[in-house]
Design an enzyme around this catalytic site. Structure first.
Site, mmCIF file in Angstrom:
data_model
loop_
_atom_site.group_PDB
_atom_site.id
_atom_site.type_symbol
_atom_site.label_atom_id
_atom_site.label_comp_id
_atom_site.label_asym_id
_atom_site.label_seq_id
_atom_site.Cartn_x
_atom_site.Cartn_y
_atom_site.Cartn_z
ATOM 1 N N GLY A 144 0.959 -1.269 -0.001
ATOM 2 C CA GLY A 144 0.006 0.073 -0.044
ATOM 3 C C GLY A 144 0.901 1.254 -0.062
ATOM 4 N N GLY A 145 0.260 2.219 0.301
ATOM 5 C CA GLY A 145 1.088 3.559 0.321
ATOM 6 C C GLY A 145 1.959 3.746 1.556
ATOM 7 C CE LYS A 174 -0.416 -1.472 7.561
ATOM 8 N NZ LYS A 174 -1.518 -1.108 7.964
ATOM 9 C CG ASP A 189 -9.375 3.759 4.553
ATOM 10 O OD1 ASP A 189 -10.156 4.436 3.845
ATOM 11 O OD2 ASP A 189 -8.325 3.345 4.280
#
Length: 200
Positions: free
Chosen positions: A27-28, A47, A141
Site C-alpha cells: 500500500g501507500g 506489516k 477507512d
C-alpha cells in the site's frame, strides 16, 4: 547499507525471528509479508512501514497507534496485532495472517454475491463495528479493500491505520483521513467528533 541492498530496501526483508515466505500486499505506507515465527512456526503477517515514511514523525506515530488500537480490540472479525517493534530505520507490526482475498478483489473479478452471503458479510462487519464502538474506536477507512474474506466466508476487518477515537485534534493534513470515494460527509468536511456513524 549492505542489508538494504541485499533486501532491495526491505522489498525482500530478512527480519530476525521470522522466516519471510511471501508478499501479501503493498500500500501507500507499508508492505505486508507472510512469515513464520521461528520460535513456534506460527504463521503471521508482518506489516512493514516503508522506511522513507518512518522518518516522518506523524506517519510513524500513526503506524504505531494502529498497533495500539488493534491490541485494544478483541473480536473475531477484526485482525489481531501481537506486537509492534522497531527494526533498523522502520517499524513492523506482527498481525494475523488472514488467508483469502479482499472484498474489493472478489468484486474486481466479477464475483456476484448471493443475497444470503452478502447479508452475512454485512452482519459480520456490523458486529465488528459494534465492538469498535464499545471500545470508542472509529475506523475512518472502511471499504471493500479493507475487508478480507476467507474460504469459509468469514470476514476480517484489516488496516486500522486511520483509526482513532474520532475526537483527536487534527492538523491540516489530517482533516480528510480515509479514501475519498468512501468518506462520510462529515469526514469530507474535516469535522471532528466522528463516531461509528461515519463508518456506517
Amino acid at each position: 547499507l549492505k542489508y538494504l541492498r541485499r533486501t532491495r530496501a526491505l522489498s525482500n526483508p530478512e527480519i530476525p525471528g521470522y522466516l519471510v515466505e511471501t508478499t501479501l500486499g503493498s500500500g501507500g505506507t507499508s508492505e505486508v509479508f507472510g512469515a513464520r515465527r521461528e520460535k513456534d512456526r506460527q504463521r503471521v503477517a508482518l506489516k512493514v512501514m516503508k522506511p522513507v515514511l518512518a522518518k516522518d514523525p506523524v506517519a510513524a506515530r500513526r503506524f504505531v497507534d494502529e498497533a495500539k488500537v488493534l491490541q485494544s480490540l478483541d473480536h473475531p472479525s477484526i485482525v489481531r496485532c501481537y506486537r509492534v517493534f522497531r527494526f533498523l530505520d522502520t517499524f513492523i507490526l506482527e498481525i494475523d495472517w488472514v488467508p483469502g482475498q479482499t472484498l474489493e478483489e472478489h468484486l474486481a473479478e466479477g464475483e456476484v454475491f448471493p443475497e444470503d452471503q452478502a447479508l452475512q458479510v454485512v452482519v459480520q462487519v456490523a458486529e465488528a463495528l459494534e465492538s469498535m464502538k464499545v471500545a470508542g474506536v472509529v475506523h475512518r477507512d472502511l471499504k471493500p479493500g479493507n475487508l478480507m474474506l476467507d474460504e469459509k466466508g468469514t470476514v476480517r476487518l484489516i488496516d486500522l491505520g486511520f483509526a482513532g477515537d474520532g475526537t483527536e485534534n487534527q492538523g491540516p493534513s489530517d482533516t480528510t483521513l480515509g479514501t475519498p470515494a468512501y468518506l462520510s460527509p462529515e469526514q469530507a468536511r474535516g469535522e471532528g467528533g466522528l463516531d461509528v456513524r461515519a463508518d456506517i
